[in-house]
Structures are given as structure tokens and as C-alpha cells.
Motif scaffolding. Sequence first.
Motif, PDB file in Angstrom:
ATOM      1  N   LYS A  30      -1.904  -2.348  -0.945  1.00  0.00           N
ATOM      2  CA  LYS A  30      -2.872  -1.970  -1.974  1.00  0.00           C
ATOM      3  C   LYS A  30      -4.261  -2.384  -1.498  1.00  0.00           C
ATOM      4  O   LYS A  30      -4.689  -3.519  -1.652  1.00  0.00           O
ATOM      5  N   LEU A  31      -4.970  -1.438  -0.885  1.00  0.00           N
ATOM      6  CA  LEU A  31      -6.290  -1.716  -0.332  1.00  0.00           C
ATOM      7  C   LEU A  31      -7.395  -1.574  -1.368  1.00  0.00           C
ATOM      8  O   LEU A  31      -8.461  -2.184  -1.235  1.00  0.00           O
ATOM      9  N   ARG A  32      -7.166  -0.752  -2.382  1.00  0.00           N
ATOM     10  CA  ARG A  32      -8.143  -0.503  -3.447  1.00  0.00           C
ATOM     11  C   ARG A  32      -7.388  -0.332  -4.754  1.00  0.00           C
ATOM     12  O   ARG A  32      -6.216   0.048  -4.771  1.00  0.00           O
ATOM     13  N   HIS A  33      -8.033  -0.620  -5.851  1.00  0.00           N
ATOM     14  CA  HIS A  33      -7.502  -0.204  -7.146  1.00  0.00           C
ATOM     15  C   HIS A  33      -7.653   1.316  -7.203  1.00  0.00           C
ATOM     16  O   HIS A  33      -8.720   1.855  -6.888  1.00  0.00           O
ATOM     17  N   ALA A  34      -6.593   1.992  -7.563  1.00  0.00           N
ATOM     18  CA  ALA A  34      -6.613   3.452  -7.495  1.00  0.00           C
ATOM     19  C   ALA A  34      -5.934   4.060  -8.707  1.00  0.00           C
ATOM     20  O   ALA A  34      -5.013   3.478  -9.286  1.00  0.00           O
ATOM     21  N   SER A  35      -6.409   5.248  -9.080  1.00  0.00           N
ATOM     22  CA  SER A  35      -5.860   5.948 -10.242  1.00  0.00           C
ATOM     23  C   SER A  35      -6.063   7.444 -10.076  1.00  0.00           C
ATOM     24  O   SER A  35      -7.028   7.888  -9.434  1.00  0.00           O
TER      25      SER A  35
END
Length: 419
Positions: free
Chosen positions: A329-334
Amino acid sequence: MSANTAPASAVVVDAYTTGNHLAPAFRRHGVRVVHVQSTPALMTTMMQPDLTQYEANIVLDDAGTHLDLLRAHRPLCVVAGQEPGVIPADTLADQLGVPGNRPELSVARRDKYEMTEALRRAGVRCADQFTSADPDQITAWAAERGGRVVVKPRTSAATDHVVVCDTPGQVRQAAAEVLAARDIFGAANTEALVQAYLEGPEFKVDTVSYAGERYTCGVWQYHKRLVDGRNIYDRDEIREPEDAATLEITGYVDEVLRALGIAYGPSHTEVIVTADGPVLVEVGARTAGGLVPPFHDACLGGNQADVTALAFTDPERFRARYAGRAYRKLRHASQVYGATTLSGTVAAVDTATVERIEALGSVYRFTPKKRPGDTLRPTVDLYSTTFVAHLAAGSAEELRRDYEVLQSLKDALYVLEEA
């Protein structure tokens, strides 16, 4: 160049929607790609395959001449690009003698009723269910069982005609509507499926397998809103890969994939975590519908299309780098979906609204799904959502703020013609 000296090729069957990402991925690995079309004419209900990416487009025929055409391209694998390609891909891999999911369980990888029954036979936790061509029999089963149920087609996708029902009248109506309709791939619904409603949070798990060894490309939690019996997509968010709940989900998905014989290629699995543990909603033995390779690379350190291509073109490298592992998980993503209660004909896409959305710090990609002249109707399934936005941010708070702005602007996105 003769057939005997031609370079090997990857074969993609029915590369609709995100199946379009497979050909560029194989080509990045130096492999030629051939497309197989399982129907005499291309289906018009989905994003079309980009046939310019392929060495050839071969149409399946009853005489079997397609096999000789495919052998001339020296296939190294056969991969389904979308749901209609699952069974043909299994069959072709078996006929051509290349790695693939064996055809004995092909129907269970495509038909939601057979899918769940395969789990039951394997002793894997699954939902109670019943199927029939008679709405009265569907209604009687639901009434005898009691409680909330879900009625759906057996072989469609994108929440097409999936209805949550609380009363016998709702069950009967939903079953009748399924039976009167065709699925999104154009096939008649000869039976309707009713299943026990699964209570709990819902997740999607995207994987790539080779010889039964798997890499988990991503685990996302769905957020939906129940509106008039329809679970409307709102957004999904990436999970922490090492979280205990995530590990429980991926462990269950591994049981599911083994029970369904999914040993090769991409898969997209949806589960609900009930009080008794994870329970399958459905599996697609193909790439995920939300796949955007550069976005997934930036947020998860890899993407399903490229990992699939690597697995088939260089199995040893796949085993060394990916097998038995999971995404980072490199970035918070949606992924955020637009829903509407409006209806009418689209006169224009409001450029000022698009510019406001694209200026948000977390918006990686924003895609309006309607163009001038299209019909806008109230959202009832994934195909009738009005936009999709891919968000990536350094914090969950930034993601939440931009999500709220997106939702506040959703009905300003389209200018409708005056009645």
C-alpha cells in the motif's frame, strides 16, 4: 517467417473493457498477441477490444478451423479478457496444450449457481441458494427459508438485475424481471438465482495465479448504498495488506480459487465478511473491472495485467518476485462512482465542473461516462453510474475531503436537454 519459426504468441479471448490492458502488457514482455472473438459479431454492450493491438483476430467457428489458425501463431497461453471469454479460454488452452484452467470446472467459473455449489462440494463456506425458471418456485423457496434474500441472473455481471428483497412480492417481481431480460452479454436469462442475503462488509480481491501459486494484487473494501433494493456502488478503498482481517479474507479466497480450479491467470473475487467469516459473492476468472495499470502501479506497486503477462511469459521470475506475496500500500487509494436520480438526454458535459474535479489534489483520473446525446437514467447498477474517479492521496483525510467534493458536484456534471 514460417509458422515453425514465428515467435510465440499470447491469446486473449474477448478482450472487452479491462481485457484491453492485457495485449499491451504482453507486448511489453516482448510477446505477440492474438485476439479470439467468441461470437460471430462483437458484443456492443461493453467497451470494444482494440483490435489494432493484435497480430490477428480469430473468430471461433463450429468447424474448428480456428484451432489451425491459432497453432500457426505458436500460442504460449490463453487468457480470458472478459466474462464471455472464460469458458472458451479454458477450452482452447486445453485443446492447444498450453497452461490454463482445466475445463472440467469451467461452468462453475462462469455460472453463479454452479460456482456456489462447487464450493459446497469442496466444504468451503458458501451461501444458501436456489435456482428456477419459475418465479413462483423462487418465491416459495425464499418464503420457506425466511429473511432477506438476493435475486440475480446466473451469468451476468456489474450488478445487472441484482435485487435485495424482503417480501414475497419483491422476490416474485425481481425473479420475473430477471427471466424477462437478457444479461449484459446478450444471453437470455433462462433461470433466476436466489441466495441468502449476506450481512457484513464487502470486499474485492484481485489475484494472479500460475500453477496454483498466487499473488494478491489488491484487496479493496466496497462501500455501497441500498436504494430500492439495489446496492448502488459508492466507492471502494484499498485495505492494509497485512491487516488481520485482510489476511483472513485472502486465506478464504485461496480456498475458493482452489475449489473452482483457478490455477492460472487473473481473477476478481468478491466476498462478504459475515459473523461466521468470509462468504463468496462471486468470482470472475479475468481481470478486475476497475483495473487502471498506471494507477495500480502508483498505489499498489504493480498491476494485474502486467503480473499476468509476467506469469505466463516468465514463470520462474513470477515465482521469485510474486508467488505467495501481496501488494504494497504505497498510497491511500479509492475508486469513486457517480450515481444519479436524474433522467433525460445529455446536452453537454459541464466543463467547469470537470475542471473543478480534476483540480482536486487526489484525483488521478476522472472519467465521465456520458456524452452529448446519451440518455441519463437513475442509477440502478454499475453500468448506469455516471462517472468513475480514481483517487490517490498521502492521507485518508485528503481522500475523504475530495470524495465529499466529488459527490457534491455529481449532479452538476451533465447539462440535460430541456423537456
